[in-house]
Design an enzyme around this catalytic site. Structure first.
Site, mmCIF file in Angstrom:
data_model
loop_
_atom_site.group_PDB
_atom_site.id
_atom_site.type_symbol
_atom_site.label_atom_id
_atom_site.label_comp_id
_atom_site.label_asym_id
_atom_site.label_seq_id
_atom_site.Cartn_x
_atom_site.Cartn_y
_atom_site.Cartn_z
ATOM 1 N N HIS A 174 17.879 -19.857 66.476
ATOM 2 C CA HIS A 174 18.146 -18.696 65.278
ATOM 3 C C HIS A 174 19.223 -17.668 65.809
ATOM 4 C CE1 HIS A 174 15.126 -20.665 62.633
ATOM 5 N NE2 HIS A 174 14.384 -20.493 63.477
HETATM 6 O O1 VJV Z 1 9.262 -14.949 57.808
HETATM 7 C C1 VJV Z 1 9.735 -14.281 59.103
HETATM 8 C C2 VJV Z 1 10.124 -12.906 58.350
HETATM 9 C C3 VJV Z 1 9.397 -11.927 57.900
HETATM 10 C C4 VJV Z 1 9.348 -10.595 58.483
HETATM 11 C C5 VJV Z 1 8.502 -10.551 59.638
HETATM 12 N N1 VJV Z 1 7.007 -10.901 59.201
HETATM 13 C C6 VJV Z 1 6.061 -10.793 60.540
HETATM 14 C C7 VJV Z 1 6.875 -12.173 58.837
HETATM 15 C C8 VJV Z 1 7.915 -12.450 57.389
HETATM 16 C C9 VJV Z 1 10.503 -12.560 56.888
HETATM 17 N N2 VJV Z 1 9.862 -14.499 59.965
HETATM 18 C C10 VJV Z 1 9.437 -15.919 60.530
HETATM 19 C C11 VJV Z 1 10.410 -16.478 61.726
HETATM 20 C C12 VJV Z 1 10.096 -17.812 62.177
HETATM 21 C C13 VJV Z 1 10.525 -17.945 63.703
HETATM 22 C C14 VJV Z 1 10.698 -19.499 63.916
HETATM 23 C C15 VJV Z 1 11.164 -19.566 65.413
HETATM 24 C C16 VJV Z 1 11.583 -21.045 65.723
HETATM 25 O O2 VJV Z 1 10.415 -21.794 65.672
HETATM 26 O O3 VJV Z 1 12.369 -21.882 64.646
HETATM 27 C C17 VJV Z 1 12.303 -21.238 66.908
HETATM 28 C C18 VJV Z 1 11.795 -20.752 68.510
HETATM 29 C C19 VJV Z 1 8.191 -15.758 60.855
HETATM 30 N N3 VJV Z 1 7.174 -16.846 60.297
HETATM 31 C C20 VJV Z 1 5.841 -16.459 60.868
HETATM 32 C C21 VJV Z 1 6.081 -15.176 61.637
HETATM 33 N N4 VJV Z 1 7.456 -14.742 61.561
HETATM 34 C C22 VJV Z 1 5.048 -14.359 62.118
HETATM 35 C C23 VJV Z 1 5.459 -13.221 63.173
HETATM 36 C C24 VJV Z 1 4.587 -12.423 63.589
HETATM 37 C C25 VJV Z 1 3.113 -12.729 63.541
HETATM 38 C C26 VJV Z 1 2.825 -13.958 62.608
HETATM 39 C C27 VJV Z 1 3.746 -14.569 61.985
HETATM 40 C C28 VJV Z 1 4.935 -11.635 64.680
HETATM 41 C C29 VJV Z 1 4.068 -10.919 65.272
HETATM 42 C C30 VJV Z 1 2.651 -10.994 64.841
HETATM 43 N N5 VJV Z 1 2.243 -12.031 64.013
HETATM 44 C C31 VJV Z 1 1.633 -10.082 65.668
HETATM 45 ZN ZN ZN Z 2 10.609 -23.254 64.360
#
Ligand code: VJV
Ligand code: ZN
Ligand code: CA
Length: 393
Positions: A146
């Site tokens: 990403h």
């Molecule tokens: O959906 C998003 C972005 C948000 C804003 C931030 N919040 C935490 C979640 C919604 C819109 N981000 C995704 C990013 C996924 C990245 C995937 C990476 C890869 O596998 O493709 C390659 C290495 C997302 N989904 C879930 C989470 N973020 C998430 C983040 C956290 C969390 C739980 C879920 C961050 C910190 C903590 N818990 C404590």
């Molecule tokens: Zn992924």
């Protein structure tokens, strides 16, 4: 495990930096670099290192990272102070630069080292492919698809894949990038939007507004602006929740088989994000270790030099299973390894079930409902075939 021997006629290499695994994104952040330790320990318990060249890779230099990333971004990445609390929870008003310091991409201790180690691991793999010292180079510490030129995104800060592909382009005319992470490989796709020397193919869950990053629709095949040689060179396979091994394998073989015939790549870069497995903390698919591995086996059969990257994967025991199994496929010893996890494997209890191939019921209890109809999958294949008519080398 002494029956695992080096394959004849080709070399497999394993590239890792054990320092990388010691970094933490924060207590409950889903990305756990420790899954690389668990993977390596399983690979070792099976005796697979005997069959490979094993490299402890150095960190990428500033200049190497600079081959893709902007200087002001790298400078900030190298100097931004670590924060103990993600900014958007603790202090929503503080300035966020380059998307650094939110909860997805926290500023943790040793961040720059972690990023340059991931970049170094993938770049080392690319160099071994370039000088033909390796036929398949494995970089489980890479795959962070990403990251943008000047922006962190979705747990990714440095796009090690783009950096590795830029290296491959010095020695090979055409690179095929394939991405089986459950998320869209947007950073790699965007980086090569304007060249016909790289074709990108991402399989992912697609539900804009609900599922990250929201891009990668079927019709998004690269900007069709005037005289863009990169048009038609981005292929997207948008999927719904619950896809099974059977459907995914058939889709993958059909699409990648056709892409291979039309694009005629000289080398493959395969991102093996393990969050497309059933039971992943962030994923939504019903893939098993066998189905995920079948994609690696199919690519290997194309008999081209190949880099295999890691990527996502948020249930560490299943990440380790898949990546250890896929290492065995690269070596060609998958039929010789015992599906029962070796008695002496470290953290053996951590796997819960003592097999490399747990059933869907063992992983999930109740499998997730499959929202992919055969009709829709047919439409996807049809559209991809139409795009490929524009591509012939
Ligand atoms: O959906 C998003 C972005 C948000 C804003 C931030 N919040 C935490 C979640 C919604 C819109 N981000 C995704 C990013 C996924 C990245 C995937 C990476 C890869 O596998 O493709 C390659 C290495 C997302 N989904 C879930 C989470 N973020 C998430 C983040 C956290 C969390 C739980 C879920 C961050 C910190 C903590 N818990 C404590
Ligand atoms: Zn992924
Ligand atoms: Ca993907």
């Amino acid at each position: 495990e002494f029956n695992i021997v080096r394959p004849k006629g080709y070399t497999i290499s394993y590239h890792a930096n054990p320092e990388m695994e010691k970094h933490h994104f924060g207590q409950t952040h889903p990305m756990k670099p420790w899954r690389l330790t668990l993977t390596k320990s399983l690979v070792s318990a099976y005796g697979m290192p005997f069959a490979m060249d094993n490299y402890n890779t150095r960190a990428a230099t500033y200049e190497e990272l600079n081959s893709f990333h902007a200087s002001d971004y790298l400078d900030y990445l190298g100097t931004a102070p670590a924060e103990d609390m993600p900014r958007d929870i603790d202090n929503p008003d503080k300035e966020v630069r380059f998307n650094l310091g939110g909860s997805d991409c926290p500023l943790f201790h040793g961040l720059y080292d972690y990023c340059s180690m991931s970049g170094g691991c993938s770049l080392d793999a690319a160099r071994k492919i370039c000088n033909e010292q390796s036929k398949i180079a494995i970089a489980w510490g890479g795959g962070l698809h990403h990251a943008k030129r000047s922006e962190a995104s979705g747990f990714c800060y440095i796009n090690d894949i783009v950096i590795a592909i830029l290296q491959l382009l010095r020695c090979y005319p055409r690179v095929l990038y394939i991405d089986i992470d459950v998320h869209h490989g947007d950073g790699v796709e965007e980086a090569f939007f304007s060249t016909d020397r790289v074709m990108t193919v991402s399989f992912h869950k697609y539900q804009p507004e609900v599922f990250f990053p929201g891009t990668g629709g079927l019709e998004d095949n690269g900007p069709k602006s005037e005289h863009n040689p990169g048009a038609h060179h981005a292929i997207n396979v948008p999927l719904n929740d619950g896809i099974t091994d059977e459907q995914y394998e058939s889709l993958f073989q059909n699409i990648i088989g056709k892409v291979n015939e039309h694009f005629k790549p000289s080398v493959i870069a395969l991102q093996c994000g393990a969050d497309s497995l059933a039971g992943d903390r962030l994923g939504r698919f019903n893939l098993q270790v066998q189905g995920h591995g079948a994609c690696v086996a199919f690519c290997k059969k194309l008999d081209l030099p190949m880099i295999i990257f890691g990527g996502g994967g948020y249930t560490p025991r299943n990440v380790a299973r898949a990546w250890a199994y896929e290492t065995s496929i690269a070596i060609g010893c998958q039929d010789k390894i015992d599906p029962t996890i070796p008695q002496h494997a470290p953290w053996r209890e951590h796997f819960v079930h003592d097999t490399l191939f747990p059933t869907l019921e063992q992983i999930l209890g109740e499998p997730r409902a499959n929202r992919n109809t055969q009709k829709r999958l047919q439409e996807i294949v049809q559209h991809v075939h139409e795009q490929l008519r524009f591509v012939s080398h």
